[in-house]
Design a protein around this motif. Sequence first.
Motif, PDB file in Angstrom:
ATOM      1  N   GLU A   1       0.828  -1.205   0.000  1.00 38.55           N
ATOM      2  CA  GLU A   1       0.000   0.000   0.000  1.00 38.55           C
ATOM      3  C   GLU A   1       0.861   1.252   0.000  1.00 38.55           C
ATOM      4  O   GLU A   1       0.532   2.244  -0.661  1.00 38.55           O
ATOM      5  CB  GLU A   1      -0.936   0.010   1.210  1.00 38.55           C
ATOM      6  N   ALA A   2       1.968   1.214   0.758  1.00 41.70           N
ATOM      7  CA  ALA A   2       2.870   2.370   0.776  1.00 41.70           C
ATOM      8  C   ALA A   2       3.505   2.579  -0.597  1.00 41.70           C
ATOM      9  O   ALA A   2       3.602   3.706  -1.091  1.00 41.70           O
ATOM     10  CB  ALA A   2       3.948   2.173   1.837  1.00 41.70           C
ATOM     11  N   ASN A   3       3.932   1.496  -1.228  1.00 42.24           N
ATOM     12  CA  ASN A   3       4.545   1.618  -2.548  1.00 42.24           C
ATOM     13  C   ASN A   3       3.532   1.994  -3.620  1.00 42.24           C
ATOM     14  O   ASN A   3       3.893   2.582  -4.649  1.00 42.24           O
ATOM     15  CB  ASN A   3       5.259   0.317  -2.909  1.00 42.24           C
ATOM     16  N   ARG A   4       2.279   1.695  -3.382  1.00 43.81           N
ATOM     17  CA  ARG A   4       1.220   2.116  -4.298  1.00 43.81           C
ATOM     18  C   ARG A   4       1.095   3.637  -4.304  1.00 43.81           C
ATOM     19  O   ARG A   4       0.679   4.232  -5.303  1.00 43.81           O
ATOM     20  CB  ARG A   4      -0.092   1.477  -3.869  1.00 43.81           C
ATOM     21  N   VAL A   5       1.432   4.270  -3.179  1.00 44.86           N
ATOM     22  CA  VAL A   5       1.483   5.730  -3.108  1.00 44.86           C
ATOM     23  C   VAL A   5       2.783   6.248  -3.699  1.00 44.86           C
ATOM     24  O   VAL A   5       2.806   7.229  -4.447  1.00 44.86           O
ATOM     25  CB  VAL A   5       1.334   6.201  -1.642  1.00 44.86           C
ATOM     26  N   ARG A   6       3.871   5.584  -3.397  1.00 44.21           N
ATOM     27  CA  ARG A   6       5.182   6.069  -3.797  1.00 44.21           C
ATOM     28  C   ARG A   6       5.373   6.036  -5.312  1.00 44.21           C
ATOM     29  O   ARG A   6       5.999   6.933  -5.888  1.00 44.21           O
ATOM     30  CB  ARG A   6       6.271   5.256  -3.105  1.00 44.21           C
ATOM     31  N   ALA A   7       4.851   4.993  -5.967  1.00 47.34           N
ATOM     32  CA  ALA A   7       5.080   4.846  -7.409  1.00 47.34           C
ATOM     33  C   ALA A   7       4.530   6.025  -8.210  1.00 47.34           C
ATOM     34  O   ALA A   7       5.276   6.633  -9.003  1.00 47.34           O
ATOM     35  CB  ALA A   7       4.490   3.526  -7.903  1.00 47.34           C
TER      36      ALA A   7
ATOM     37  N   VAL B   1      -2.483   0.663 -10.636  1.00 48.63           N
ATOM     38  CA  VAL B   1      -1.125   0.182 -10.891  1.00 48.63           C
ATOM     39  C   VAL B   1      -1.017  -0.364 -12.316  1.00 48.63           C
ATOM     40  O   VAL B   1      -0.062  -0.045 -13.046  1.00 48.63           O
ATOM     41  CB  VAL B   1      -0.746  -0.912  -9.868  1.00 48.63           C
ATOM     42  N   GLN B   2      -1.994  -1.177 -12.721  1.00 49.36           N
ATOM     43  CA  GLN B   2      -1.987  -1.722 -14.083  1.00 49.36           C
ATOM     44  C   GLN B   2      -2.009  -0.584 -15.105  1.00 49.36           C
ATOM     45  O   GLN B   2      -1.290  -0.621 -16.121  1.00 49.36           O
ATOM     46  CB  GLN B   2      -3.210  -2.630 -14.289  1.00 49.36           C
TER      47      GLN B   2
END
Length: 410
Positions: free
Chosen positions: A329-335, A362-363
């Motif tokens: 979830e954190a990396n979903r924000v960071r990306a 993301v996709q």
Amino acid sequence: MKSYVPLSAALVCALLALLHSDPSQSTPRCDGTLLRSEISERQEATLAVVRAKKHADLQRRMDGFLAAYVDGKITDEELFYEFGAFDRWGPWLTPILQEWVDRYPRSFAAHHAMSLHVSSIGWQIRGSALARATSTQQMSEFTERLRSARGWSLRSIPLHTKPILAYQQLMANAKAIAFDVQLPAPSTAVQATKLAEIPRPDVLPILQESIRIQPDNTVVRNAYVWVLAPRWGGSFEALREYAKPSTHSDLPADRRASVSYEATMQIASDFWFLERLDEAVSTYEVASRICRLNGPFISIGQIRLKQERFEDALRAGDAALALVPGSAEANRVRAPALRGLGRHAEAVALLRNLTSEGWPDVQYLLGEYYLTGTGGVTVDRAQARRLFGIAAKTGYEPALKRLQSLSGQK
């Protein structure tokens, strides 16, 4: 709807005072000890038994968790997380759970699992749109499913000595439908709350009975937060009162923190709902200082992404990742924050690692990289279309629009 006002300084100070509680006494909900990855692994272990249709093994497994709860070996929150494996709407699950109930008609675990599943189907049918943007048919089917789930919960109550999860589920669904079923009068007098105002008196028996079963429970108290929220028929004043630690003076410090955290998160969520984004962020920051969980930072990051404040979003994502290393979830924000800052190679690396999570955003973002060939990615329109198609199947609007524009380029 009543108007919103910022959290008072007194409330903020009262909430921050909880930080001095002994961290060794913190609940899994409040100190991050029970990480999402661990929860997911344990739920997947349960689901593996479910998919194998090993009903006897499933019964023993869930009865083991219930016995550990009764013996005080796990908390009500940990029990709640273990049964979260059944809180999913996939139609494949219905016949398996029905067979479980048929084989074990006196099983609390089977009945509660079915309640969670049926409720999840109902919420999936309703969708996330505002009520005015939800069709009459959707609302009718949604209500029917919740009433069915309530029936499963009510039938489960006599099947266990401490059916705390049944009361949590009744409270959770009561935010959307009136609780018009008569519960037995509590066998002992209990003080459910010190609130001067009860926006939904119909749910008070649920809270009272849960406190009789386990006076320091947090799972039902936290579900009550949703009922207090203005968007579900409560009032902002009651929700703000419920967030005060003094409202829960009968609880140990760690559990006061858990309830205050949940209520503060709901306050922030309602600010977000009303598009008062900076107030939402400041309230999420308060919540982050009550409990060491990464949820507030993830929400802050999502808001900052919406505002295109990418540096702030990345900081929030980094803070969430520091609390839960490896957090998807954190990396979903960071990306997307990295993408917004032009750090495309880093964004692509994160997006590739996140594709297995199935998130449509993301996709979609990874598809954009394949379409444009940035971030070290070789242009691959077929791969881009595939990713856009996966996202579009969920109804993700940017992906739908992108597919339409690509179709027009033929």
